[in-house]
Design a protein around this motif. Structure first.
Motif, mmCIF file in Angstrom:
data_model
loop_
_atom_site.group_PDB
_atom_site.id
_atom_site.type_symbol
_atom_site.label_atom_id
_atom_site.label_comp_id
_atom_site.label_asym_id
_atom_site.label_seq_id
_atom_site.Cartn_x
_atom_site.Cartn_y
_atom_site.Cartn_z
ATOM 1 N N TYR A 184 -24.622 -20.079 -23.796
ATOM 2 C CA TYR A 184 -23.313 -19.620 -23.327
ATOM 3 C C TYR A 184 -23.189 -18.115 -23.520
ATOM 4 O O TYR A 184 -23.579 -17.576 -24.560
ATOM 5 C CB TYR A 184 -22.237 -20.351 -24.140
ATOM 6 C CG TYR A 184 -20.824 -19.901 -23.874
ATOM 7 C CD1 TYR A 184 -20.169 -20.289 -22.712
ATOM 8 C CD2 TYR A 184 -20.149 -19.102 -24.781
ATOM 9 C CE1 TYR A 184 -18.866 -19.883 -22.461
ATOM 10 C CE2 TYR A 184 -18.840 -18.695 -24.537
ATOM 11 C CZ TYR A 184 -18.210 -19.093 -23.377
ATOM 12 O OH TYR A 184 -16.922 -18.686 -23.129
ATOM 13 N N ASP A 185 -22.680 -17.422 -22.512
ATOM 14 C CA ASP A 185 -22.475 -15.976 -22.606
ATOM 15 C C ASP A 185 -21.091 -15.711 -23.188
ATOM 16 O O ASP A 185 -20.081 -15.974 -22.533
ATOM 17 C CB ASP A 185 -22.587 -15.358 -21.216
ATOM 18 C CG ASP A 185 -22.254 -13.869 -21.200
ATOM 19 O OD1 ASP A 185 -22.180 -13.263 -22.283
ATOM 20 O OD2 ASP A 185 -22.070 -13.329 -20.093
ATOM 21 N N PRO A 186 -20.975 -15.165 -24.408
ATOM 22 C CA PRO A 186 -19.654 -14.954 -24.999
ATOM 23 C C PRO A 186 -18.829 -13.900 -24.275
ATOM 24 O O PRO A 186 -17.616 -13.828 -24.468
ATOM 25 C CB PRO A 186 -19.965 -14.524 -26.432
ATOM 26 C CG PRO A 186 -21.346 -13.974 -26.371
ATOM 27 C CD PRO A 186 -22.057 -14.764 -25.321
ATOM 28 N N MET A 187 -19.466 -13.092 -23.422
ATOM 29 C CA MET A 187 -18.702 -12.154 -22.597
ATOM 30 C C MET A 187 -18.199 -12.795 -21.304
ATOM 31 O O MET A 187 -17.404 -12.193 -20.583
ATOM 32 C CB MET A 187 -19.550 -10.916 -22.271
ATOM 33 C CG MET A 187 -19.786 -10.013 -23.454
ATOM 34 S SD MET A 187 -20.577 -8.460 -22.932
ATOM 35 C CE MET A 187 -20.600 -7.547 -24.486
ATOM 36 N N ASP A 188 -18.693 -13.978 -20.987
ATOM 37 C CA ASP A 188 -18.238 -14.734 -19.811
ATOM 38 C C ASP A 188 -18.352 -13.920 -18.526
ATOM 39 O O ASP A 188 -17.498 -13.996 -17.628
ATOM 40 C CB ASP A 188 -16.800 -15.223 -20.009
ATOM 41 C CG ASP A 188 -16.646 -16.685 -19.593
ATOM 42 O OD1 ASP A 188 -17.642 -17.303 -19.199
ATOM 43 O OD2 ASP A 188 -15.522 -17.198 -19.656
ATOM 44 N N ARG A 189 -19.447 -13.170 -18.405
ATOM 45 C CA ARG A 189 -19.594 -12.294 -17.246
ATOM 46 C C ARG A 189 -19.712 -13.071 -15.936
ATOM 47 O O ARG A 189 -19.204 -12.626 -14.899
ATOM 48 C CB ARG A 189 -20.813 -11.386 -17.452
ATOM 49 C CG ARG A 189 -20.551 -10.275 -18.458
ATOM 50 C CD ARG A 189 -21.809 -9.570 -18.896
ATOM 51 N NE ARG A 189 -22.587 -10.408 -19.819
ATOM 52 C CZ ARG A 189 -23.579 -9.948 -20.579
ATOM 53 N NH1 ARG A 189 -23.913 -8.661 -20.510
ATOM 54 N NH2 ARG A 189 -24.234 -10.756 -21.391
ATOM 55 N N ALA A 190 -20.382 -14.228 -15.951
ATOM 56 C CA ALA A 190 -20.514 -15.003 -14.716
ATOM 57 C C ALA A 190 -19.147 -15.447 -14.201
ATOM 58 O O ALA A 190 -18.874 -15.421 -12.991
ATOM 59 C CB ALA A 190 -21.426 -16.205 -14.936
#
Length: 435
Positions: free
Chosen positions: A199-205
């Protein structure tokens, strides 16, 4: 602290009895070690619900819920209805993963602040109080620990292979189980995919996907505004990107057409933020959840152990984390965050929870870039999903040798459970039955 397990050997099922109010299912307790390495004593009791058709011709279908933090057993009745067309052939099994359900990790302040959200920013005090309440045992609530539990469940069920059906973070758990135990997996259904790379904690997608999703919803409903332009204007004008993204990723559960949200964004872009602020407040209020429904203590424990952050992993010193986060934010470009801004990427709840999380020992993670075993895999998603955007599904596709991909137009998160369109569910039935 979680409840102690009942007496019994680790890996065994005990206390089997008919599941209350659920015909055709037996409930029991799976006893597992707190520490699968054996270095720290203690056991946990995990609730399990099992269909009574023990001799189902296609074996066990283990359904994994998400969060992380959701239990499994309370959903068995509803899932048995959704999956009814395949349940003469499969034995449906569901489990309350460690730290969830009756054994939920209890963090009252963090629970109150975040409810069922991934992205609502918590206070530092709520996070540190939570970690202190769980204590040193918090290092035993990563996905690796859950994978160990699932392997003990397989042995307790007496089967050589299982079919796993995961939704949302349950897809990540299923992927990690398949990587650790490739010989014990028959098939995989991955619905609303979190890729095995994490999981990307920056939620870029999700930030980049928001214009695509809102524009598609607008076209489908015949709206006359430009929601992508409105979204960009709102974030630039009000500097409330984290709140807006949190509201959008929650609103898909209310209405995958995002109609009220699109209208509120348009009004805010033209100088009237009141409706948008009302929706954001309503989302926060409506997202309240008890720890038994979705444990934020388990959510933080798992994400912080599993994740890779700008400062490293959970064993990094707390003192240097803020500087590392600010440095990572300064390196971001518009290609990373789309219509949002660096403050959104660095200010989401999933990031801040682990920024404040006390230093915790971690174990090495398996390589995230190994391909999944060559078993049949169904990758299922909705094109309106912002919680787990389609970009993640395609990331996982590249690591999945035998992937069948089904994207359901107009569907958002959790296609099997929530989509109005039956095409996703039919794809699951056909896949599981080998059609």
């Amino acid at each position: 602290m979680p409840a102690a397990a009942p007496a019994g050997r680790s890996g065994g099922l005990s206390g089997a009895a008919a599941c209350p109010g659920v015909e055709g299912f037996t409930c029991a307790t799976l006893t597992v070690p707190l520490d699968h390495s054996g270095g720290t004593p203690g056991r946990l009791g995990l609730k399990v619900a099992m269909a009574d058709n023990v001799r189902a011709p296609k074996g066990v279908l283990l359904f994994l819920t998400g969060g992380p933090g959701q239990p499994g057993v309370p959903f068995v009745q509803g899932l048995s209805r959704k999956l009814a067309p395949v349940l003469k052939d499969y034995r449906l099994v569901m489990i309350d993963q460690r730290g969830t359900g009756a054994g939920a990790l209890q963090c009252p302040r963090l629970q109150q602040e975040m409810g069922s959200s991934d992205l609502t920013p918590p206070t530092a005090r709520a996070v540190t109080d939570c970690a202190a309440a769980i204590g040193g045992d918090r290092r035993f609530y990563g996905t690796t620990d859950t994978v160990g539990d699932l392997e003990l469940l397989r042995r307790a069920l007496g089967v050589r292979r299982m079919t796993l059906d995961g939704v949302s973070y349950g897809t990540y758990t299923a992927e990690r189980y398949a990587l650790a135990h490739p010989g014990h997996v028959a098939r995989l259904v991955l619905d609303s995919v979190v890729p095995q790379t994490g999981y990307d904690p920056m939620d870029r997608a999700a930030m980049r996907a928001a214009p695509r999703v809102l524009t598609a919803a607008c076209r489908a409903t015949g709206c006359t505004t430009d929601p992508a332009a409105d979204l960009a204007e709102v974030v630039e004008r009000y500097r409330d990107g984290a709140d807006v993204l949190d509201a959008l990723t929650t609103w898909e559960f209310v209405d995958p057409d995002y109609a009220a949200m699109i209208d509120a964004l348009h009004r805010a872009a033209n100088g009237d933020p009141g409706p948008l602020q009302g929706l954001i407040a309503g989302v926060r209020q409506g997202g309240a959840a008890t720890a038994e429904e979705l444990s934020q203590g388990l959510h933080a424990s798992t994400l912080c152990l599993d994740g890779r952050y700008p400062w490293g992993r959970a064993d990094a010193p707390v003192a240097g984390r803020r500087a590392a986060l600010e440095k990572a934010g300064a390196r971001l470009t518009p290609a990373d965050y789309g219509p949002f801004d660096p403050a959104t990427a660095t200010g989401l709840g999933s990031m801040l929870s682990c920024l404040y999380w006390p230093r915790t020992p971690v174990r090495p993670l398996p390589s995230p870039h190994r391909r999944l075993p060559g078993v049949p895999v169904l990758l299922l998603g909705g094109d309106r999903d912002l919680s787990t955007p389609l970009e993640w599904l395609h990331d996982q596709q590249r690591l999945t040798p035998r992937a069948k991909v089904v994207v359901v137009p107009g569907a958002a998160h959790s296609v099997q459970n929530r989509a109005a369109d039956d095409r996703g569910r039919q794809a699951v039935y056909d896949f599981l039955l080998g059609r």
